[in-house]
Design an enzyme around this catalytic site. Structure first.
Site, PDB file in Angstrom:
ATOM      1  N   CYS A 296       0.816  -1.224   0.000  1.00 28.13           N
ATOM      2  CA  CYS A 296       0.000   0.000   0.000  1.00 28.13           C
ATOM      3  C   CYS A 296       0.850   1.274   0.000  1.00 28.13           C
ATOM      4  O   CYS A 296       0.657   2.176  -0.825  1.00 28.13           O
ATOM      5  CB  CYS A 296      -0.967  -0.009   1.178  1.00 28.13           C
ATOM      6  SG  CYS A 296      -0.198   0.078   2.814  1.00 28.13           S
ATOM      7  N   HIS A 344      -2.477   1.087   7.019  1.00 35.18           N
ATOM      8  CA  HIS A 344      -2.798   0.990   5.592  1.00 35.18           C
ATOM      9  C   HIS A 344      -3.040   2.394   5.041  1.00 35.18           C
ATOM     10  O   HIS A 344      -3.517   3.278   5.756  1.00 35.18           O
ATOM     11  CB  HIS A 344      -4.053   0.129   5.386  1.00 35.18           C
ATOM     12  CG  HIS A 344      -4.357  -0.155   3.943  1.00 35.18           C
ATOM     13  ND1 HIS A 344      -3.641  -1.069   3.195  1.00 35.18           N
ATOM     14  CD2 HIS A 344      -5.287   0.362   3.095  1.00 35.18           C
ATOM     15  CE1 HIS A 344      -4.117  -1.108   1.970  1.00 35.18           C
ATOM     16  NE2 HIS A 344      -5.123  -0.241   1.881  1.00 35.18           N
ATOM     17  N   HIS A 356      -5.692   2.146  -4.192  1.00 32.95           N
ATOM     18  CA  HIS A 356      -4.790   1.535  -3.210  1.00 32.95           C
ATOM     19  C   HIS A 356      -4.367   0.148  -3.629  1.00 32.95           C
ATOM     20  O   HIS A 356      -5.018  -0.515  -4.453  1.00 32.95           O
ATOM     21  CB  HIS A 356      -5.434   1.512  -1.816  1.00 32.95           C
ATOM     22  CG  HIS A 356      -6.512   0.473  -1.654  1.00 32.95           C
ATOM     23  ND1 HIS A 356      -6.774  -0.151  -0.453  1.00 32.95           N
ATOM     24  CD2 HIS A 356      -7.407  -0.048  -2.540  1.00 32.95           C
ATOM     25  CE1 HIS A 356      -7.776  -1.002  -0.596  1.00 32.95           C
ATOM     26  NE2 HIS A 356      -8.176  -0.966  -1.850  1.00 32.95           N
TER      27      HIS A 356
END
Length: 380
Positions: A296, A344, A356
């Site tokens: 990510c 994240h 993402h």
């Protein structure tokens, strides 16, 4: 004697300037160390209210029990394990960078210690140089070479001699006072050099040892998680088509028209958003930052690199390092953090959406900005 004193005074003045420079340099090293430590701490986890216990996926216990056989239980376990693996991977990157910074700071501290030893020796040499004149003056006063100005004037044979005696007496006393002050300054400088340099080195040594121990701890956890990653990979790869689709769709992927999102956007946002969107469909890989696979934060890092801009490498550091942005202030190109501790991140592309790199077995995709628990955002 007055000319000799002036020369020594000038040397002492220059030495004091060097002293100030050294103190600022050593203090700067200490500040750098403190900043590095503070930065690492912020990067690891955002502070939480005292009454709230914040879960840290990078250090929470790893569930090594057999994977659930039911679909929902399996997906929940894989989601949690993947968060732990990603957060730990970020922590390893952060700690390696901090460890390297600590090594650099220790090298600078060792150089400062060497310089301080040389300057301390010079200060002590000045002590020896000044001690002689002070001793001579003290002995001269003991022998009566200097008397108070009134006595000197009374014993004069003429008015001119009285003036001369008084001037000589005042100059001699002033010289003695200045010499004593210079002696005290030299002793203080010598002690300050050694003390500050050694304290700076001790701080750097401590930080290096601390990060070294963290590296050992993280290596053990990484080994534990490597086994878990294999389980995740095996489980995802062995899913039925229905389970795999549920896994891929768990954040609600959205089909987007890339040109539409980039149309009318600013040069900066369209550039970084365009770079991130150009990787739609690319595979996820732990610790990867492109150009073919990403985690990510790796996708964020790579996208900004394409614009010639360097940002922190890990999720929490990316949120901590930029200008804070609230949920209602988001603009295309902002990095959005999710979950406690910011384990994240995704990039806001506008219209309530982010792009993402989600998880193993899930390609880079666009989802709603509200598809995960919002934990903050940053603008670069």
């Amino acid at each position: 004697m007055t000319s000799r004193y002036i020369a020594r005074h000038r040397a002492a003045t220059m030495h004091s300037v060097r002293t100030g420079q050294f103190l600022r340099t050593a203090a700067g090293i200490g500040l750098s160390i403190g900043t590095a430590v503070a930065g690492t701490s912020v990067a690891q986890a955002d502070p939480a209210p005292a009454e709230e216990v914040v879960e840290d996926p990078a250090s929470s216990p790893v569930d090594t029990s057999p994977l659930p056989t039911d679909a929902d239980g399996l997906l929940d376990r894989l989601n949690e394990a993947s968060r732990q693996a990603e957060a730990t991977s970020d922590r390893v990157v952060d700690n390696n960078a901090a460890l390297e910074d600590a090594r650099v700071l220790l090298d600078r501290a060792n150089e400062a210690v060497t310089r301080s030893a040389e300057d301390a020796d010079a200060a002590l040499a000045r002590v020896d140089e000044v001690r002689g004149p002070v001793t001579e003056l003290s002995q001269a006063m003991y022998r009566g070479a200097t008397v108070d100005p009134v006595t000197a004037a009374i014993g004069a044979a003429s008015p001119q001699e009285a003036i001369d005696r008084r001037a000589y007496s005042s100059a001699l006393n002033a010289t003695r006072t200045a010499a004593v002050e210079e002696l005290e300054d030299a002793l203080t400088d010598a002690a300050a050099y050694r003390s500050l340099a050694l304290r700076t080195k001790a701080t750097a040594d401590f930080q290096l040892a601390d990060y070294g121990q963290q590296q050992i701890d993280l290596a053990a956890r990484t080994a534990e998680l490597d086994s878990l990653k294999e389980q995740i990979s095996t489980a995802v790869d062995g899913m039925s088509p229905e389970q795999k689709q549920r896994w891929v769709d768990r954040n609600g992927p959205i089909d987007v028209d890339v040109d539409q999102f980039l149309n009318g956007a600013s040069a900066v946002s369209s550039g970084v958003v365009g770079a991130a969107l150009s990787k739609l469909g690319s595979p996820y890989s732990w610790g990867a930052a492109g150009p073919d696979a990403f985690d990510c934060s790796g996708l964020m890092y790579w996208a900004y690199q394409q614009m010639g801009k360097s940002i922190p490498r890990t999720s929490s550091a990316q949120i901590a390092g930029g200008t804070p942005v609230t949920r209602d202030q988001l603009q295309p190109g902002d990095i959005v953090g999710y979950f406690s501790g910011v384990s994240h991140v995704g990039m806001y592309i506008g219209d309530g959406k982010i792009v993402h790199a989600s998880d193993y077995g899930i390609p880079v995709q666009v989802v709603s900005v509200d598809s995960m628990p919002f934990a903050g955002a940053a603008r670069y």
